[in-house]
Structure formats: structure tokens, C-alpha cells
Write a protein that holds these residues in place. Sequence first.
Motif, PDB file in Angstrom:
ATOM      1  N   PRO A  37       4.207   3.200  15.119  1.00 58.63           N
ATOM      2  CA  PRO A  37       4.396   4.231  14.178  1.00 58.63           C
ATOM      3  C   PRO A  37       5.620   4.638  13.598  1.00 58.63           C
ATOM      4  N   LEU A  38       6.595   4.593  14.382  1.00 61.94           N
ATOM      5  CA  LEU A  38       7.993   5.043  14.020  1.00 61.94           C
ATOM      6  C   LEU A  38       8.651   3.869  13.150  1.00 61.94           C
ATOM      7  N   ALA A  39       8.420   2.650  13.730  1.00 61.02           N
ATOM      8  CA  ALA A  39       8.974   1.435  12.857  1.00 61.02           C
ATOM      9  C   ALA A  39       8.440   1.318  11.516  1.00 61.02           C
ATOM     10  N   PHE A  40       6.961   1.971  11.258  1.00 59.56           N
ATOM     11  CA  PHE A  40       6.474   1.854   9.871  1.00 59.56           C
ATOM     12  C   PHE A  40       6.851   3.059   9.174  1.00 59.56           C
ATOM     13  N   LEU A  41       7.312   4.153   9.931  1.00 55.85           N
ATOM     14  CA  LEU A  41       7.848   5.258   9.158  1.00 55.85           C
ATOM     15  C   LEU A  41       9.191   5.070   8.635  1.00 55.85           C
ATOM     16  N   TYR A  42       9.995   4.150   9.367  1.00 55.38           N
ATOM     17  CA  TYR A  42      11.263   3.740   8.802  1.00 55.38           C
ATOM     18  C   TYR A  42      10.945   2.822   7.505  1.00 55.38           C
ATOM     19  N   ARG A  43       9.845   1.895   7.705  1.00 56.22           N
ATOM     20  CA  ARG A  43       9.619   1.265   6.549  1.00 56.22           C
ATOM     21  C   ARG A  43       9.303   1.675   5.233  1.00 56.22           C
ATOM     22  N   ALA A  44       8.560   3.031   5.180  1.00 61.59           N
ATOM     23  CA  ALA A  44       8.281   3.978   4.303  1.00 61.59           C
ATOM     24  C   ALA A  44       9.479   4.631   3.708  1.00 61.59           C
ATOM     25  N   VAL A  45      10.315   5.017   4.573  1.00 60.13           N
ATOM     26  CA  VAL A  45      11.860   5.557   4.066  1.00 60.13           C
ATOM     27  C   VAL A  45      12.363   4.790   3.376  1.00 60.13           C
ATOM     28  N   ASN A  46      12.516   3.352   3.721  1.00 52.29           N
ATOM     29  CA  ASN A  46      13.169   2.396   3.037  1.00 52.29           C
ATOM     30  C   ASN A  46      12.492   1.947   1.579  1.00 52.29           C
ATOM     31  N   THR A  47      10.994   2.122   1.764  1.00 56.67           N
ATOM     32  CA  THR A  47      10.444   1.789   0.494  1.00 56.67           C
ATOM     33  C   THR A  47      10.693   3.002  -0.634  1.00 56.67           C
ATOM     34  N   LEU A  48      10.673   4.154  -0.106  1.00 55.47           N
ATOM     35  CA  LEU A  48      11.042   5.285  -0.886  1.00 55.47           C
ATOM     36  C   LEU A  48      12.437   5.281  -1.421  1.00 55.47           C
ATOM     37  N   ASP A  49      13.409   4.885  -0.712  1.00 55.16           N
ATOM     38  CA  ASP A  49      14.563   4.569  -1.357  1.00 55.16           C
ATOM     39  C   ASP A  49      14.811   3.549  -2.531  1.00 55.16           C
ATOM     40  N   SER A  50      14.113   2.551  -2.087  1.00 54.21           N
ATOM     41  CA  SER A  50      13.907   1.420  -3.024  1.00 54.21           C
ATOM     42  C   SER A  50      13.279   1.745  -4.411  1.00 54.21           C
ATOM     43  N   MET A  51      12.407   2.544  -4.261  1.00 54.61           N
ATOM     44  CA  MET A  51      11.399   2.977  -5.548  1.00 54.61           C
ATOM     45  C   MET A  51      11.870   4.396  -6.366  1.00 54.61           C
ATOM     46  N   VAL A  52      12.487   5.191  -5.568  1.00 56.41           N
ATOM     47  CA  VAL A  52      12.913   6.383  -6.266  1.00 56.41           C
ATOM     48  C   VAL A  52      14.405   6.899  -6.002  1.00 56.41           C
ATOM     49  N   VAL A 102       8.682  12.715   0.043  1.00 61.59           N
ATOM     50  CA  VAL A 102       9.079  12.269   0.957  1.00 61.59           C
ATOM     51  C   VAL A 102       8.173  12.775   2.105  1.00 61.59           C
ATOM     52  N   PHE A 103       8.093  13.851   2.474  1.00 58.20           N
ATOM     53  CA  PHE A 103       7.514  14.289   3.706  1.00 58.20           C
ATOM     54  C   PHE A 103       5.857  13.788   3.617  1.00 58.20           C
ATOM     55  N   ALA A 104       5.508  13.747   2.554  1.00 57.60           N
ATOM     56  CA  ALA A 104       3.944  13.371   2.228  1.00 57.60           C
ATOM     57  C   ALA A 104       3.689  11.784   2.722  1.00 57.60           C
ATOM     58  N   VAL A 105       4.592  11.054   2.248  1.00 55.03           N
ATOM     59  CA  VAL A 105       4.535   9.555   2.621  1.00 55.03           C
ATOM     60  C   VAL A 105       4.942   9.259   3.717  1.00 55.03           C
ATOM     61  N   LEU A 106       5.825  10.048   4.391  1.00 57.88           N
ATOM     62  CA  LEU A 106       6.311   9.848   6.048  1.00 57.88           C
ATOM     63  C   LEU A 106       5.130  10.330   6.810  1.00 57.88           C
ATOM     64  N   LEU A 154       0.904  -1.222   0.035  1.00 52.29           N
ATOM     65  CA  LEU A 154       0.087  -0.029  -0.125  1.00 52.29           C
ATOM     66  C   LEU A 154       0.974   1.012   0.034  1.00 52.29           C
ATOM     67  N   ILE A 155       1.970   1.259   0.772  1.00 54.52           N
ATOM     68  CA  ILE A 155       2.973   2.578   0.784  1.00 54.52           C
ATOM     69  C   ILE A 155       3.595   2.612  -0.676  1.00 54.52           C
ATOM     70  N   GLY A 156       3.854   1.498  -1.239  1.00 59.04           N
ATOM     71  CA  GLY A 156       4.273   1.508  -2.586  1.00 59.04           C
ATOM     72  C   GLY A 156       3.532   2.041  -3.560  1.00 59.04           C
ATOM     73  N   ASN A 157       2.470   1.797  -3.359  1.00 58.62           N
ATOM     74  CA  ASN A 157       1.016   2.189  -4.296  1.00 58.62           C
ATOM     75  C   ASN A 157       0.884   3.729  -4.273  1.00 58.62           C
ATOM     76  N   TYR A 158       1.089   4.221  -2.981  1.00 57.61           N
ATOM     77  CA  TYR A 158       1.047   5.430  -2.551  1.00 57.61           C
ATOM     78  C   TYR A 158       1.981   6.560  -3.113  1.00 57.61           C
ATOM     79  N   ILE A 159       3.450   5.823  -3.005  1.00 60.92           N
ATOM     80  CA  ILE A 159       4.340   6.612  -3.624  1.00 60.92           C
ATOM     81  C   ILE A 159       4.226   6.550  -5.105  1.00 60.92           C
ATOM     82  N   SER A 160       4.039   5.676  -5.675  1.00 61.93           N
ATOM     83  CA  SER A 160       3.706   5.723  -7.306  1.00 61.93           C
ATOM     84  C   SER A 160       2.657   6.585  -7.580  1.00 61.93           C
ATOM     85  N   LEU A 161       1.596   6.779  -6.882  1.00 60.63           N
ATOM     86  CA  LEU A 161       0.422   7.683  -7.000  1.00 60.63           C
ATOM     87  C   LEU A 161       1.124   9.080  -7.111  1.00 60.63           C
TER      88      LEU A 161
END
Length: 317
Positions: A173-188, A62-66, A32-39
Motif C-alpha cells: 500500500p505505501l509503495a503504491f501510495l508513493y507511485r501515486a505521488v510520483n504520478t501526480l508530480d509527473s502530470m501536474v 493530492v489527498f484524494a488520489v493518495l 488507472l491512477i493517471g486516469n483517476y488524476i485526469s478525471l
Amino acid sequence: MISGFEKWIPLGAVLFDSLIGDPRSRLHPVVLIGNYISLLEKALRRTAHSPLCQQAAGAVLVFAVLGTTYAVVWLIVAGLQWLDPLAVFWGEALILSFAITPRSLASAGKEICQYLLDGNLEQARYKVGWIVGRDTQQLDEREVTRATVETVAENIVDGIISPLIYFAIGGAPLAFLYRAVNTLDSMVGYKNDKYLYFGRVAARVDDIFNYIPARLTGIMLVIAALLLGYNARGSVKMILRDAAKHPSPNSGIAEAGVAGALGVRLGGLNYYGGVASLRAYMGDEENTLSAVYIQKTVQIMYAVTAICVLLLIVSKW
């Protein structure tokens, strides 16, 4: 610092992960985070043409996704707190299990290892292509092994230790914020024509978030090598000697540590879309890479996971 059964949440997360793994579903939080990033990426890139505008648009992404990720998980946890302590425990343990990947890493590594042991190099090449970005069609057994060992080692940090540490600091919340950070890096977060500017902020944020966890991982990796009977002294030596050679300020620590512990050499010539890229060597080639070193790397990964969870429990965060 917390008290009571909540300190056992990381252990609960690892148990959840070992039981259910990483379900392949469109509703998986990381998907879901990946789909949100793509959108958001599509929307933001429409008007971002100059390098400066691209970098600004990437920062907004980055700020929007996190912000969204943290807020959603915080609301879920807040809702659990209205129920009872056990709901918080099981709920946060389940949420955290989606942010860590030991079973997925182990499963991928063991599957590739088995194909190599069975002499099925073609299928091993195909499967390793699922977990690495390099070209895999022409890899021999040694290179398939290297690619797998490097990927499992690198992901000890961002797939396990970083989420656990950020959970200890700020809960789910912070653990998943980190997961979003990592997903952002892996995608863009790539240094190519498309993402050189747009993905720059995502890449830098990922480097910052992994900086301390990567170094803590290095320490735990040396302890794991000692406990497993591998070369702990060699692990320390290669971390100090070779980790900084890696293009990432963080990934080299785990890769060099594993190379030293197992007495193998990682790095070398990779191809991406047919373009050659020489990765600096890490470790000394005391042993020739073969499928058995995938198994040993998975053992190290599990040992580091256990050490981290134990330290979090003992310290009560």
C-alpha cells in the motif's frame, strides 16, 4: 521488522519486472491512477480560478488520489491475507513489480543506444522523445546520449529505490501510495502557467517523499561505481559539488553521481516547446558522451537495484 519469506518480496518483484516488464495496458495500475488524476483534475479545476483556490484544489487532488490509492491496495493485500502466506508473497511481489521500472528504463536506454550505434540518429531522436520532455528533433548524438543518461539516472530514484524503500516501510500500500505521488508530480507538478498553483502541492509532496531515498541512492550509487570499476571517488566528488545545482532537490544526486562515476558532463541547453532552458552542468567532461555511456548508466542502474534489494533482505527491513 519482518521475518520469514516475506523479506524476499522485493527480489520477487524485481524478478517479475524482469520477466513481464511494464505491460502496456489500460488496466495497468499506474495508468488507472493517471486516469483517476485526469478525471479529478477536470472536476476540481472548473471552479478554481484564483491562485489560492487553485492551490487548494490541487491539495484536494493530492489527498484524494493518495487516500484512494492506499485504500484500494490495502484492501487487495488484506484479501490476500485471507488465503495463505504464498498468496501474500506472490501477490505483493506482483503489485510491487508494477511500482518499479528497471526493465522499462533498461529497455528504453538500450533501444536508443542501439539506434545510435547503427547510425540511425532520426529514430534515436524519436525514441528519446518518448522518455524526456524536452524537444528532441534537432539533437545530435551527444545530446541524445545526454538526454538518455540523465533520464535513466534520475529515474533510479523515483522508478526503483523510492518504491522499494516505501515497500520496506509500509508494504505494497505505501509503495503504491508513493507511485501515486510520483504520478501526480509527473502530470501536474509543473512550473508553467497551467500548473504553477494547481500543481504546487503535488510537486512539494514528491520532493518530500524522495528526499531520503535520493540520498540513500547516492550512497548506493557510489558503491555500485566501486563494484563496477567506475570512478567511485569522482561520484562522491560530483554529488557533493554539483547535485545542489539541479532544480530538483533530489534528482541532482543521482545525475551528478552518474556523471562523476563515468567522467562525463551532464546538463546544458535544453529546449521545451522551442523555449531555451539552461540546465546547470554536472560533472567534468573527462570523456565525450557517446552511446556506450547509455549502456554504462544502465549497468549502474541495475547495480544500484541489486544493492538495494540485497540490503533490504539482509536487514530484514
